[in-house]
Design a protein around this motif. Structure first.
Motif, short mmCIF file in Angstrom:
data_model
loop_
_atom_site.label_atom_id
_atom_site.label_comp_id
_atom_site.label_asym_id
_atom_site.label_seq_id
_atom_site.Cartn_x
_atom_site.Cartn_y
_atom_site.Cartn_z
N ARG A 122 0.82 -1.22 0.13
CA ARG A 122 0.10 -0.17 -0.03
C ARG A 122 0.88 1.33 0.01
NH1 ARG A 122 -5.21 0.17 1.18
NH2 ARG A 122 -5.04 1.93 -0.13
N VAL A 123 1.95 1.20 0.94
CA VAL A 123 2.97 2.34 0.72
C VAL A 123 3.77 2.44 -0.54
CG1 VAL A 123 4.65 3.66 2.12
CG2 VAL A 123 2.59 2.60 3.35
N ALA A 124 4.60 1.29 -0.71
CA ALA A 124 5.67 1.15 -1.51
C ALA A 124 5.43 0.72 -2.99
CB ALA A 124 6.79 0.20 -1.09
N GLY A 125 4.13 0.40 -3.13
CA GLY A 125 3.74 -0.04 -4.42
C GLY A 125 3.43 -1.59 -4.40
N PRO A 126 2.65 -1.97 -5.61
CA PRO A 126 2.47 -3.42 -5.62
C PRO A 126 3.64 -4.04 -6.25
CG PRO A 126 0.61 -2.09 -7.00
CD PRO A 126 1.75 -1.09 -6.37
N GLY A 127 3.83 -5.15 -5.60
CA GLY A 127 4.90 -6.04 -6.04
C GLY A 127 6.13 -5.63 -5.20
N SER A 128 6.24 -4.60 -4.45
CA SER A 128 7.30 -4.14 -3.60
C SER A 128 8.01 -5.33 -2.72
CB SER A 128 7.01 -3.02 -2.54
OG SER A 128 6.67 -1.95 -3.77
N GLU A 129 9.18 -4.97 -2.18
CA GLU A 129 9.88 -5.91 -1.38
C GLU A 129 9.35 -5.97 -0.11
OE1 GLU A 129 14.47 -7.02 0.13
OE2 GLU A 129 14.12 -5.26 -1.19
N THR A 130 9.39 -7.17 0.60
CA THR A 130 8.53 -7.11 1.83
C THR A 130 9.62 -6.57 2.98
OG1 THR A 130 7.36 -9.22 1.18
CG2 THR A 130 7.59 -8.81 3.80
N PRO A 131 9.10 -5.89 3.79
CA PRO A 131 10.01 -5.16 4.91
C PRO A 131 10.72 -6.41 5.57
CG PRO A 131 7.88 -4.17 4.90
CD PRO A 131 7.59 -5.56 3.86
N LYS A 132 11.80 -6.06 6.22
CA LYS A 132 12.51 -6.93 7.06
C LYS A 132 11.89 -6.97 8.45
CE LYS A 132 15.45 -7.91 3.67
NZ LYS A 132 14.98 -9.09 2.89
N PHE A 133 11.26 -5.98 8.94
CA PHE A 133 10.49 -6.19 10.23
C PHE A 133 9.39 -6.71 10.39
CE2 PHE A 133 9.73 -1.87 8.32
CZ PHE A 133 8.52 -1.73 8.31
N LYS A 134 8.88 -7.08 11.55
CA LYS A 134 7.59 -7.88 11.53
C LYS A 134 6.41 -6.97 12.13
CE LYS A 134 9.77 -11.61 10.85
NZ LYS A 134 9.91 -12.38 9.46
N PHE A 135 6.64 -6.06 12.80
CA PHE A 135 5.35 -5.08 13.31
C PHE A 135 5.34 -3.90 12.70
CE2 PHE A 135 7.02 -8.47 16.39
CZ PHE A 135 5.72 -9.38 16.39
N GLY A 136 4.42 -3.10 12.57
CA GLY A 136 4.37 -1.87 12.24
C GLY A 136 3.06 -1.44 12.15
N THR A 137 2.97 0.04 12.07
CA THR A 137 1.67 0.84 12.04
C THR A 137 1.73 1.70 10.68
OG1 THR A 137 1.76 0.94 14.31
CG2 THR A 137 0.20 2.23 13.35
N LEU A 138 0.42 1.92 10.37
CA LEU A 138 0.26 2.61 9.06
C LEU A 138 -0.29 3.94 9.50
CD1 LEU A 138 -1.18 0.04 6.64
CD2 LEU A 138 0.78 1.45 6.05
N TYR A 139 0.09 5.00 8.65
CA TYR A 139 -0.46 6.20 8.91
C TYR A 139 -0.44 7.00 7.43
CZ TYR A 139 1.40 5.74 13.48
OH TYR A 139 1.90 5.03 14.99
N HIS A 140 -1.42 8.14 7.30
CA HIS A 140 -1.28 8.97 6.36
C HIS A 140 -0.96 10.40 6.96
CE1 HIS A 140 -2.32 10.56 2.43
NE2 HIS A 140 -3.00 11.70 3.13
N VAL A 141 0.12 10.94 6.38
CA VAL A 141 0.78 12.27 6.81
C VAL A 141 0.54 13.31 5.89
CG1 VAL A 141 2.75 13.23 7.95
CG2 VAL A 141 2.41 10.71 8.04
N GLN A 142 0.07 14.54 6.20
CA GLN A 142 0.08 15.69 5.39
C GLN A 142 0.87 16.66 6.33
OE1 GLN A 142 -4.16 15.66 5.37
NE2 GLN A 142 -4.00 16.04 3.22
N PRO A 143 1.61 17.66 5.79
CA PRO A 143 1.81 17.88 4.29
C PRO A 143 3.09 16.68 3.60
CG PRO A 143 3.28 19.49 5.58
CD PRO A 143 2.42 18.64 6.31
N GLU A 144 2.94 16.69 2.38
CA GLU A 144 4.07 15.92 1.79
C GLU A 144 5.29 15.74 2.54
OE1 GLU A 144 3.51 13.74 -0.76
OE2 GLU A 144 1.64 14.24 -0.71
N LEU A 145 5.83 14.42 2.91
CA LEU A 145 6.72 14.15 3.64
C LEU A 145 8.25 14.23 2.88
CD1 LEU A 145 5.31 11.15 5.41
CD2 LEU A 145 5.68 13.19 6.12
N PRO A 146 9.26 14.71 3.52
CA PRO A 146 10.64 14.49 2.93
C PRO A 146 10.73 12.93 2.23
CG PRO A 146 10.84 15.62 5.20
CD PRO A 146 9.52 14.91 4.98
#
Length: 271
Positions: free
Chosen positions: A232-256
């Motif tokens: 959802r963040v990095a795009g379809p077919g992206s490499e799976t993260p190495k970490f096991k746990f995480g939280t999703l957010y939507h941040v504004q304004p555009e991030l660095p």
């Protein structure tokens, strides 16, 4: 029993675990420096600060942020309000977060329609809070987070942000729990030790987790966030993260640029 059944059985045993209520006095947290940037959590209910708090915790520990949880309500059960305040105080003490309790009622989109004068009073009060704290980060639910109070807090914060006189444009960090955000743009790793601290804090909300033991499913929820967030963040077919746990957010304004991807172990945020 084959290996697959053993795996499922161990999973079930973990979800049946009885966790004790922690002693807040046994936990210590970094003390923010004078003038530290403020991360302000606008929490619809006591316990939302913990459930969605992975990024705030990292800002506290890695960017020296001063985390302040603003409890917008104390829940809808009036008989439980004072007990929930006590539980909330202990949860914030475990995390080392400051607490400001508003304890408002009727914070829903329906109130905004039915009684605009009352609603405008809430907006004005929140404007004063934002101007007093001058936050660098503001956390609040996204507009479609299902629960009426979550949606109400979103509407309230959006209105207050448009009116508040803030020195710097804060990052507005929209959280999700009851319903996923339609377009998350940040997946934050939550290291096992940090997740354990969040579970401990969630155990302080004893009345709520006795009714529904979501403290036990928090690791599973975060694991599923990584599954979804990888693409959802990095795009379809992206490499799976190495970490096991995480939280999703939507941040504004555009991030660095360093933020517009799955974060590595070190959070690149400067005070």
């Amino acid at each position: 029993m084959d290996v697959y059944r053993q795996f499922v059985q161990k999973y079930k045993e973990a979800l049946d675990t009885r966790l004790p209520v922690p002693n807040p006095g046994k936990y210590s947290s970094p003390t923010p420096k004078a003038g530290a940037p403020v991360a302000l959590l606008l929490s619809p209910h006591p316990d939302d600060e913990v459930i969605t708090g992975a990024l705030a915790l990292r800002l506290q520990h890695e960017a020296g942020a001063r985390v302040i949880n603003v409890a917008v309500t104390l829940g809808s059960n009036t008989a439980r309000r004072e007990k929930r305040r006590e539980e909330l105080t202990n949860a914030c003490a475990v995390l080392g977060w400051e607490l400001e309790v508003l304890g408002w009622t009727g914070v829903t989109p329906e109130t905004a329609k039915r009684d605009p004068a009352v609603w405008q009073g809430l907006v004005n009060s929140l404007v004063h809070i934002l101007q007093r704290w001058q936050p660098r980060w503001i956390f609040y639910p996204h507009a479609e987070d299902w629960h009426p109070t979550h949606r109400g807090v979103n509407k309230l914060v959006e209105a207050a942000c448009s009116k508040a006189d803030l020195k710097d444009t804060p990052y507005r960090v929209q959280t999700e729990y009851w319903q996923p955000h339609a377009s998350p743009n940040l997946l934050v790793e939550c290291a096992p030790d940090s997740l354990a601290l969040l579970v401990a804090a969630l155990c302080c909300h004893q009345g709520e987790v006795t009714r529904n033991p979501y403290h036990l499913s928090l690791p599973a929820w975060m694991a599923d966030n990584v599954r979804r967030g990888a693409e959802r963040v990095a795009g379809p077919g992206s490499e799976t993260p190495k970490f096991k746990f995480g939280t999703l957010y939507h941040v504004q304004p555009e991030l660095p640029l360093g933020w517009k991807a799955i974060l590595p172990a070190s959070l690149k945020v400067k005070a």
